[in-house]
Design a protein around this motif. Structure first.
Motif, PDB file in Angstrom:
ATOM      1  N   THR A 273       0.834  -1.208   0.000  1.00  0.00           N
ATOM      2  CA  THR A 273       0.000   0.000   0.000  1.00  0.00           C
ATOM      3  C   THR A 273       0.871   1.261   0.000  1.00  0.00           C
ATOM      4  O   THR A 273       0.613   2.214  -0.739  1.00  0.00           O
ATOM      5  N   ALA A 274       1.915   1.226   0.838  1.00  0.00           N
ATOM      6  CA  ALA A 274       2.812   2.380   0.916  1.00  0.00           C
ATOM      7  C   ALA A 274       3.477   2.620  -0.436  1.00  0.00           C
ATOM      8  O   ALA A 274       3.560   3.753  -0.923  1.00  0.00           O
ATOM      9  N   TYR A 275       3.912   1.534  -1.058  1.00  0.00           N
ATOM     10  CA  TYR A 275       4.581   1.693  -2.350  1.00  0.00           C
ATOM     11  C   TYR A 275       3.607   2.203  -3.412  1.00  0.00           C
ATOM     12  O   TYR A 275       3.926   3.074  -4.227  1.00  0.00           O
ATOM     13  N   ALA A 276       2.382   1.647  -3.370  1.00  0.00           N
ATOM     14  CA  ALA A 276       1.376   2.081  -4.351  1.00  0.00           C
ATOM     15  C   ALA A 276       1.083   3.565  -4.184  1.00  0.00           C
ATOM     16  O   ALA A 276       0.844   4.281  -5.156  1.00  0.00           O
ATOM     17  N   ALA A 277       1.107   4.020  -2.916  1.00  0.00           N
ATOM     18  CA  ALA A 277       0.786   5.422  -2.659  1.00  0.00           C
ATOM     19  C   ALA A 277       1.944   6.353  -2.992  1.00  0.00           C
ATOM     20  O   ALA A 277       1.738   7.488  -3.390  1.00  0.00           O
ATOM     21  N   MET A 278       3.162   5.876  -2.799  1.00  0.00           N
ATOM     22  CA  MET A 278       4.329   6.753  -2.958  1.00  0.00           C
ATOM     23  C   MET A 278       5.218   6.342  -4.141  1.00  0.00           C
ATOM     24  O   MET A 278       5.505   7.128  -5.037  1.00  0.00           O
ATOM     25  N   GLY A 279       5.643   5.101  -4.097  1.00  0.00           N
ATOM     26  CA  GLY A 279       6.674   4.654  -5.031  1.00  0.00           C
ATOM     27  C   GLY A 279       6.263   4.738  -6.479  1.00  0.00           C
ATOM     28  O   GLY A 279       7.002   5.255  -7.317  1.00  0.00           O
ATOM     29  N   ASN A 280       5.054   4.269  -6.765  1.00  0.00           N
ATOM     30  CA  ASN A 280       4.602   4.271  -8.158  1.00  0.00           C
ATOM     31  C   ASN A 280       4.544   5.671  -8.731  1.00  0.00           C
ATOM     32  O   ASN A 280       4.587   5.855  -9.934  1.00  0.00           O
ATOM     33  N   PHE A 281       4.428   6.641  -7.846  1.00  0.00           N
ATOM     34  CA  PHE A 281       4.219   7.997  -8.337  1.00  0.00           C
ATOM     35  C   PHE A 281       5.493   8.846  -8.353  1.00  0.00           C
ATOM     36  O   PHE A 281       5.440  10.016  -8.671  1.00  0.00           O
ATOM     37  N   ALA A 282       6.607   8.219  -8.013  1.00  0.00           N
ATOM     38  CA  ALA A 282       7.848   8.984  -7.929  1.00  0.00           C
ATOM     39  C   ALA A 282       8.164   9.680  -9.252  1.00  0.00           C
ATOM     40  O   ALA A 282       8.461  10.874  -9.290  1.00  0.00           O
ATOM     41  N   ALA A 283       8.074   8.915 -10.338  1.00  0.00           N
ATOM     42  CA  ALA A 283       8.396   9.484 -11.648  1.00  0.00           C
ATOM     43  C   ALA A 283       7.363  10.538 -12.054  1.00  0.00           C
ATOM     44  O   ALA A 283       7.703  11.560 -12.653  1.00  0.00           O
ATOM     45  N   PHE A 284       6.113  10.292 -11.686  1.00  0.00           N
ATOM     46  CA  PHE A 284       5.043  11.249 -12.016  1.00  0.00           C
ATOM     47  C   PHE A 284       5.239  12.548 -11.221  1.00  0.00           C
ATOM     48  O   PHE A 284       5.035  13.636 -11.722  1.00  0.00           O
ATOM     49  N   PHE A 285       5.630  12.369  -9.971  1.00  0.00           N
ATOM     50  CA  PHE A 285       5.893  13.526  -9.109  1.00  0.00           C
ATOM     51  C   PHE A 285       7.021  14.363  -9.714  1.00  0.00           C
ATOM     52  O   PHE A 285       6.961  15.600  -9.752  1.00  0.00           O
ATOM     53  N   GLU A 286       8.028  13.668 -10.215  1.00  0.00           N
ATOM     54  CA  GLU A 286       9.171  14.354 -10.822  1.00  0.00           C
ATOM     55  C   GLU A 286       8.720  15.186 -12.030  1.00  0.00           C
ATOM     56  O   GLU A 286       9.087  16.355 -12.180  1.00  0.00           O
ATOM     57  N   ILE A 287       7.899  14.570 -12.856  1.00  0.00           N
ATOM     58  CA  ILE A 287       7.447  15.278 -14.062  1.00  0.00           C
ATOM     59  C   ILE A 287       6.504  16.427 -13.689  1.00  0.00           C
ATOM     60  O   ILE A 287       6.584  17.518 -14.259  1.00  0.00           O
ATOM     61  N   ALA A 288       5.653  16.172 -12.714  1.00  0.00           N
ATOM     62  CA  ALA A 288       4.750  17.246 -12.277  1.00  0.00           C
ATOM     63  C   ALA A 288       5.551  18.432 -11.743  1.00  0.00           C
ATOM     64  O   ALA A 288       5.239  19.596 -12.029  1.00  0.00           O
ATOM     65  N   ALA A 289       6.606  18.133 -10.995  1.00  0.00           N
ATOM     66  CA  ALA A 289       7.458  19.215 -10.472  1.00  0.00           C
ATOM     67  C   ALA A 289       8.129  19.962 -11.617  1.00  0.00           C
ATOM     68  O   ALA A 289       8.245  21.190 -11.600  1.00  0.00           O
ATOM     69  N   ALA A 290       8.560  19.202 -12.634  1.00  0.00           N
ATOM     70  CA  ALA A 290       9.222  19.831 -13.782  1.00  0.00           C
ATOM     71  C   ALA A 290       8.268  20.781 -14.500  1.00  0.00           C
ATOM     72  O   ALA A 290       8.647  21.896 -14.879  1.00  0.00           O
ATOM     73  N   VAL A 291       7.029  20.338 -14.656  1.00  0.00           N
ATOM     74  CA  VAL A 291       6.027  21.174 -15.324  1.00  0.00           C
ATOM     75  C   VAL A 291       5.799  22.457 -14.517  1.00  0.00           C
ATOM     76  O   VAL A 291       5.710  23.548 -15.069  1.00  0.00           O
ATOM     77  N   ARG A 292       5.774  22.299 -13.222  1.00  0.00           N
ATOM     78  CA  ARG A 292       5.603  23.479 -12.371  1.00  0.00           C
ATOM     79  C   ARG A 292       6.795  24.424 -12.512  1.00  0.00           C
ATOM     80  O   ARG A 292       6.628  25.634 -12.634  1.00  0.00           O
ATOM     81  N   LEU A 293       7.991  23.860 -12.515  1.00  0.00           N
ATOM     82  CA  LEU A 293       9.187  24.698 -12.638  1.00  0.00           C
ATOM     83  C   LEU A 293       9.245  25.407 -13.996  1.00  0.00           C
ATOM     84  O   LEU A 293       9.858  26.456 -14.131  1.00  0.00           O
ATOM     85  N   ASP A 294       8.616  24.787 -14.982  1.00  0.00           N
ATOM     86  CA  ASP A 294       8.586  25.391 -16.317  1.00  0.00           C
ATOM     87  C   ASP A 294       7.444  26.396 -16.479  1.00  0.00           C
ATOM     88  O   ASP A 294       7.274  26.964 -17.560  1.00  0.00           O
ATOM     89  N   TYR A 295       6.647  26.573 -15.462  1.00  0.00           N
ATOM     90  CA  TYR A 295       5.492  27.480 -15.510  1.00  0.00           C
ATOM     91  C   TYR A 295       4.523  27.110 -16.619  1.00  0.00           C
ATOM     92  O   TYR A 295       3.935  27.972 -17.247  1.00  0.00           O
ATOM     93  N   THR A 296       4.423  25.825 -16.909  1.00  0.00           N
ATOM     94  CA  THR A 296       3.425  25.393 -17.892  1.00  0.00           C
ATOM     95  C   THR A 296       2.454  24.499 -17.141  1.00  0.00           C
ATOM     96  O   THR A 296       2.781  23.375 -16.821  1.00  0.00           O
TER      97      THR A 296
END
Lengths: 413, 361
Positions: free
Chosen positions: A340-363
């Motif tokens: 459950t912990a992995y499903a909540a956190m681990g699976n989303f690590a790469a998505f979190f990274e991309i979401a952060a990148a989009v935010r940093l790009d102001y898009t």
């Protein structure tokens, strides 16, 4: 079986932690851009190699852009490396040579080994300058980019430089939009975090530079490598040369617009990366060389990114096997909590990274496409695994070294 | 309910539930609200004079009208295409700007003067100001942006918020705050207490009493017109720990250290230097190439550095040191820079967070 699964889960967890640490560093850490403010200098002579194999659709764009950069004209030589093109590439290049006498010296290669590294290796006979910049023909450098990429070479520790790649044909279809998000995460977060943390930013072989004396010291281009850039990164590192990443040195590129082209591209990258994994991982981790402890760890993890695809696939099968055998690893409740912990956190690590990148790009709105990345990851994981299997079986099947050029889609030459 | 219908309903319901979280993605894919490539600046080359040149185009467009004002000795007003009001001054004198009340001390129009311009104290210019001749500020003036057709001379405790460019010389007296971009085509002089961010001129001098840097240079006995190579010859030595280069030692080639680096007095490096730890350069030392610091850097007095001086955290430079030369201008850049009075930088000074000129110790 269950212990094998534990081992894989442990490795995946390391990569998960790595994703999170990179993302958090980009969001909250100290950002390193040590050379970007080099505004005035006695700029060195530079040779710009433009790798071009059947690039009639795009080569005119990059040559036009290079002719209008703000680098001193008398200190810059553009060398289009026309690698056995069978289309109008040669004709277009020669047209530019005529139009800009003394500023472009073409290298028309009509035979020899295939691949970008082999072409660059042959083109080195044209290079007399200490600083070399490399662009693929589909890139469009901006006016200030050359100075930005040259500036780090004032640092005597720097052997290689990498700029940021930004897709130009974003809006074409779902694939280009997904690749835009992937590139964003890869450069805006991954590469810059590695730069911030003094780890191993990766040379990308385009929008990039290399110091001639460093290149000579490490034995020149490796034309047996499918990804000469990864190979270069590690040989520089092992010889005490740094590769630096400049996030603000952005350059447009064209990303694949069809899935078959994308699959070919990522399979080539995977094979090349795995070549480097086999060649350098052990020596990097345990050998006697100048890399720091953190560079050894990060460099090894970076080498393993493409090998993780088949490993993850294997883990899925193992997990199914464990499930159907009725094994409850450790204790059922702990396993459930961990899952459950992995499903909540681990699976989303790469998505979190991309979401952060989009935010940093102001898009902001393109972040909505994040769920579709599952599709891109799915295709990647199977393509990369396929590449891995074919690579492992190559000694048996007798498959030969083959370099697939990425097809271009631009319509206005 | 028949099993077939139940199955169908289940599939439809499941499909609906799966689709809900994908709705924003589907909408974005269809509408392409954010499908443009990232905004990579293609044409702007990072020129410090970019905004000054932009404003000069506006001033040039007003030239005919301005000349009429100059000839008649009058002033005129109007509105620019972007909606900003402007005032053209033929023969302005200081009294023109004297505010009737304290509330009037802020000028909200673009000011374009056809001749020299001398300003009274305590004025704020909320828009750009241009003087075809010399512009001499008053004390505690605040400017959004200044374009000087000749020289700009800011008096004590003045502020520039965005940019200033002088076609000839720029001089800021003590305690001026110079945010944004400050440039001049001949020279810039900053007195102690001045705060700066990005500064560019053929020569930048901190805390000189001479009216011009050339006068100061002519008093120096041995100013070498250094012609250091852009990149020193290949060849470097790598050191994993700390390193000290002894006084008077001459090092051929570049030096890279993983730890701290101490370049003792009078040592000469005929190459570039990189230290990943703190870098100290004692007085009279010289580096022919670049000086790169992974953290902080302290450059002593009377040092000579040929190439770029870059540090990732901060730089302190003491009096009498020259960075670059008239022949080979260079860049001094770090998040924070502290220049003692008496430093010469040929080229660019760039402090992302804050640069400051401090009195000579």
């Amino acid at each position: 079986m269950v212990y094998c699964l534990f081992g894989i889960v442990f490795i995946i967890s390391i990569y998960t932690a790595r994703h999170y640490s990179f993302t958090l560093n980009r969001l909250f850490g100290f950002q390193r851009h040590p050379y970007i403010d080099t505004d005035t200098a006695n700029w060195p002579q530079v040779t710009i190699l433009v790798a071009a194999h059947n690039e009639e659709k795009v080569v005119a764009n990059i040559l036009t852009a290079l002719m209008s950069v703000n680098y001193p004209q008398d200190k810059m030589l553009v060398v289009p490396v026309n690698d056995r093109s069978t289309d109008r590439t040669r004709e277009i290049i020669d047209g530019f040579v005529e139009k800009h006498p003394g500023r472009i010296r073409p290298f028309h290669r009509t035979g020899g080994k295939g691949g970008k590294a082999a072409a660059l290796k042959d083109a080195m006979e044209m290079v007399e300058t200490e600083v070399i910049l490399i662009f693929d023909a589909d890139y469009i450098p901006g006016s200030g980019l050359i100075k930005q990429l040259v500036a780090p070479f004032f640092d005597p520790e720097v052997g290689g430089v990498m700029g940021r790649v930004v897709p130009l044909n974003v809006g074409t279809n779902l694939l280009t939009r997904l690749l835009d998000l992937e590139r964003s995460g890869g450069y805006q977060v991954d590469q810059q975090a590695r730069m911030n943390l003094h780890l191993v930013p990766q040379h990308g072989g385009t929008v990039a530079g290399v110091r001639l004396s460093a290149l000579r010291e490490i034995g020149g281009w490796n034309d047996n490598s499918l990804t000469e850039d990864t190979d270069l990164t590690y040989r520089l590192l092992l010889n005490g040369w740094q590769t630096v990443y400049q996030n603000r040195s952005e350059c447009y590129e064209e990303v694949p617009e069809t899935w078959p082209v994308r699959i070919k591209q990522i399979m080539r990258w995977a094979k090349g990366h795995n070549q480097a994994l086999a060649a350098y991982a052990f020596h990097l981790l345990f050998g006697k060389h100048r890399a720091t402890f953190r560079e050894r760890i990060d460099g090894t993890l970076l080498l393993g990114v493409y090998a993780m695809a088949p490993v993850t696939l294997l883990a899925w099968f193992l997990a199914l096997g464990v499930f159907y055998q009725g094994i409850a690893p450790l204790h059922g409740v702990i396993a459930l909590l961990a899952f459950t912990a992995y499903a909540a956190m681990g699976n989303f690590a790469a998505f979190f990274e991309i979401a952060a990148a989009v935010r940093l790009d102001y898009t902001r709105k393109r972040i909505c496409l994040l769920p579709f990345l599952v599709l891109g990851f799915g295709v990647s994981i199977f393509s990369v695994s396929r590449a891995f299997v074919s690579q492992v079986l190559a000694p048996i099947t007798g498959a030969k070294f083959h370099w697939d050029k990425t097809e271009r889609f631009r319509t206005t030459p | 309910m028949s099993p077939a219908l139940a199955t169908l309903l289940l599939v439809v319901l499941a499909g609906f539930l799966v689709t809900i979280p994908l709705l924003p993605a589907i909408i974005e894919l269809r509408l392409k609200r954010d499908a443009q490539p990232l905004d990579v600046i293609q044409q702007y080359g990072g020129d410090i004079r970019h905004f000054a040149y932009g404003f000069r185009r506006i001033a040039v467009e007003l030239q005919t009208q301005l000349q009429e004002c100059v000839a008649a000795g009058t002033s005129a007003t109007g509105v620019l295409p972007d909606g900003d009001e402007y005032v053209l001054l033929g023969h302005p004198d200081e009294s023109f700007f004297v505010p009737a009340t304290k509330r009037d001390s802020t000028w909200r129009s673009v000011v374009v003067a056809g001749a020299d311009l001398a300003l009274p104290d305590d004025l704020t210019f909320a828009k750009e100001i241009y003087a075809a001749g010399d512009l001499t500020g008053g004390e505690r003036n605040t400017f959004r942006a200044i374009l000087g057709g000749k020289n700009i001379h800011l008096q004590r405790a003045s502020k520039v918020i965005r940019w200033a460019h002088a076609v000839r010389r720029f001089r800021a007296e003590h305690d001026c705050d110079l945010y944004g971009r400050i440039s001049a085509d001949q020279e810039i002089q900053l007195q102690s207490g001045c705060v700066f961010q990005r500064v560019n001129a053929p020569v930048i001098a901190s805390g000189f009493s001479d009216p011009t840097v050339s006068q100061y240079l002519s008093r120096l006995s041995n100013v070498a017109a250094d012609a250091a190579p852009s990149l020193p010859p290949a060849g470097r030595t790598l050191h994993d720990g700390d390193l000290e280069i002894r006084a008077g030692e001459v090092v051929h080639g570049s030096v890279v250290t993983r730890g701290k680096l101490h370049i003792s007095s009078g040592a000469r490096i005929l190459g570039s230097v990189k230290s990943n730890g703190h870098l100290t350069m004692d007085s009279g030392a010289s580096v022919e190439g670049s000086l790169i610091g992974g953290t902080t850097m302290h450059v002593g007095s009377d040092c000579r550095i040929g190439g770029p001086v870059l540090a990732e955290r901060g730089i302190v430079i003491e009096s009498g040191t020259h960075c670059g030369s008239a022949v080979n201008p260079t860049t001094v850049a770090a998040p924070t820079i502290e220049l003692e009075e008496g430093v010469l930088v040929f080229g660019t000074l760039w402090a992302r967070n804050e640069g400051r000129v401090v009195p000579k110790a």
